[in-house]
Enzyme design. Structure first.
Site, PDB file in Angstrom:
ATOM      1  N   ASP A  62       0.814  -1.218   0.000  1.00  0.00           N
ATOM      2  CA  ASP A  62       0.000   0.000   0.000  1.00  0.00           C
ATOM      3  C   ASP A  62       0.843   1.262   0.000  1.00  0.00           C
ATOM      4  O   ASP A  62       2.062   1.211   0.187  1.00  0.00           O
ATOM      5  CB  ASP A  62      -0.964  -0.016   1.206  1.00  0.00           C
ATOM      6  CG  ASP A  62      -0.294  -0.482   2.494  1.00  0.00           C
ATOM      7  OD1 ASP A  62       0.958  -0.441   2.572  1.00  0.00           O
ATOM      8  OD2 ASP A  62      -0.994  -0.888   3.428  1.00  0.00           O
ATOM      9  N   ASN A 128      -7.341  -3.061  14.486  1.00  0.00           N
ATOM     10  CA  ASN A 128      -8.728  -3.327  14.061  1.00  0.00           C
ATOM     11  C   ASN A 128      -8.819  -4.489  13.067  1.00  0.00           C
ATOM     12  O   ASN A 128      -9.856  -4.705  12.461  1.00  0.00           O
ATOM     13  CB  ASN A 128      -9.353  -2.061  13.452  1.00  0.00           C
ATOM     14  CG  ASN A 128      -8.615  -1.602  12.196  1.00  0.00           C
ATOM     15  OD1 ASN A 128      -7.695  -2.246  11.720  1.00  0.00           O
ATOM     16  ND2 ASN A 128      -9.041  -0.470  11.648  1.00  0.00           N
ATOM     17  N   GLU A 135      -9.456  -2.068   5.612  1.00  0.00           N
ATOM     18  CA  GLU A 135     -10.081  -1.795   6.896  1.00  0.00           C
ATOM     19  C   GLU A 135     -11.311  -2.692   7.075  1.00  0.00           C
ATOM     20  O   GLU A 135     -11.771  -3.312   6.106  1.00  0.00           O
ATOM     21  CB  GLU A 135     -10.493  -0.311   6.949  1.00  0.00           C
ATOM     22  CG  GLU A 135      -9.338   0.675   6.755  1.00  0.00           C
ATOM     23  CD  GLU A 135      -8.442   0.835   7.984  1.00  0.00           C
ATOM     24  OE1 GLU A 135      -8.378  -0.074   8.820  1.00  0.00           O
ATOM     25  OE2 GLU A 135      -7.813   1.910   8.097  1.00  0.00           O
TER      26      GLU A 135
HETATM   27  C1  F6R Z   1       1.643  -1.477   6.166  1.00  0.00           C
HETATM   28  C2  F6R Z   1       0.335  -2.053   6.330  1.00  0.00           C
HETATM   29  C3  F6R Z   1      -0.405  -2.108   7.610  1.00  0.00           C
HETATM   30  C4  F6R Z   1       0.460  -2.393   8.832  1.00  0.00           C
HETATM   31  C5  F6R Z   1      -0.370  -2.330  10.103  1.00  0.00           C
HETATM   32  C6  F6R Z   1       0.469  -2.543  11.352  1.00  0.00           C
HETATM   33  O1  F6R Z   1       2.103  -1.595   4.823  1.00  0.00           O
HETATM   34  O2  F6R Z   1      -0.147  -2.486   5.358  1.00  0.00           O
HETATM   35  O3  F6R Z   1      -1.402  -3.087   7.514  1.00  0.00           O
HETATM   36  O4  F6R Z   1       1.051  -3.662   8.710  1.00  0.00           O
HETATM   37  O5  F6R Z   1      -0.994  -1.089  10.191  1.00  0.00           O
HETATM   38  O6  F6R Z   1       1.356  -1.456  11.489  1.00  0.00           O
HETATM   39  P1  F6R Z   1       2.500  -1.463  12.582  1.00  0.00           P
HETATM   40  O7  F6R Z   1       3.461  -2.542  12.187  1.00  0.00           O
HETATM   41  O8  F6R Z   1       3.127  -0.108  12.492  1.00  0.00           O
HETATM   42  O9  F6R Z   1       1.851  -1.751  13.900  1.00  0.00           O
END
Ligand code: F6R
Length: 234
Positions: A62, A128, A135
């Site tokens: 992403d 979440n 999401e």
């Molecule tokens: C990042 C992504 C997100 C993260 C998730 C956890 O490319 O796609 O899904 O893996 O938000 O983020 P952290 O590792 O910062 O807790």
């Protein structure tokens, strides 16, 4: 779903490297990559390894919309600093968040994914249940598209920006279908604030309300979690 419980994120990175090396030895060519704080220990292990990735392809999950590729908070920049500067790939793809033409940016990315099926996919998980920026409510058959970030995600990511108001509100994200099309998936989760998410991921219902739960139906998923993140598992 294979579950590996490690002492801490450092050990998790080392375990991840073992699985990655194994996949490469078995012919993996296309590697799906994630950003965020969780995969950093894994990337550090990769950087310190003697692996040569210069004939491999990487495809990131992403990118924020409306953020220039060289912006310090862009995922392009994150990948450059945390991995590619030291371990360049033959080709590296990250969605083009600077392209305001959603159809063009996402269509091009879906074509890249069709032409380069992912062999080994790295994931983190949002509190979440999001994977990539899928999401809650994201359809299980979704592909790359423009998504709204939820208030919870904006708040969680505010730590990387000067203020919450500066956090982008949209992203281009690979869809759930793109992610689950990967042959092998390794998801990392560490710390107390991921306890509930890990519990729902492993023991909860498979539902679009908790996108990561779809991984229960995939036949080659390993989750690498530390003791804290595993604390609520039965
Ligand atoms: C990042 C992504 C997100 C993260 C998730 C956890 O490319 O796609 O899904 O893996 O938000 O983020 P952290 O590792 O910062 O807790």
């Amino acid at each position: 779903m294979n579950i590996i419980i490690v002492k801490d994120a450092l050990e998790g990175g080392k375990k991840g490297l073992e699985l990655f090396e194994n996949a490469l030895n078995n012919g993996a060519e296309v590697i799906g990559l994630a950003t965020g704080s969780t995969p950093i220990t894994f990337y550090n292990e990769v950087k310190n390894s003697n692996l040569d990735l210069s004939d491999k392809i990487s495809i990131n999950l992403d990118e924020y919309c409306g953020v220039a590729n060289d912006h310090p908070q862009s995922y392009h920049y994150f990948m450059q600093k945390n991995l590619f500067d030291v371990k360049p790939f033959k080709e590296s793809y990250v969605p083009d968040g600077a392209n305001t033409n959603e159809e063009e940016a996402c269509g091009a990315y879906n074509t890249i994914l069709e032409e380069n099926p992912i062999d080994f996919q790295i994931l983190g998980i949002g509190t979440n249940g999001h994977i990539g920026f899928n999401e809650p409510g994201s359809p299980f058959n979704s592909v790359t598209r423009k998504v709204d970030l939820t208030p919870a995600t904006i708040e969680a990511n505010a730590r990387f920006f000067e203020s919450e108001a500066d956090v982008p509100k949209f992203a281009y994200s690979m869809g759930i279908k793109n992610i689950t099309d990967a042959k092998e998936i390794v998801l990392f989760a560490y710390g107390k604030n991921k306890q509930e998410a890990v519990k729902s991921l492993v023991e909860g219902a498979v539902t679009e309300d908790f996108p990561a739960s779809i991984l229960q139906n995939h036949d080659n998923v390993t989750i690498i979690i530390d003791e804290e993140a595993s604390a609520l598992l039965k």
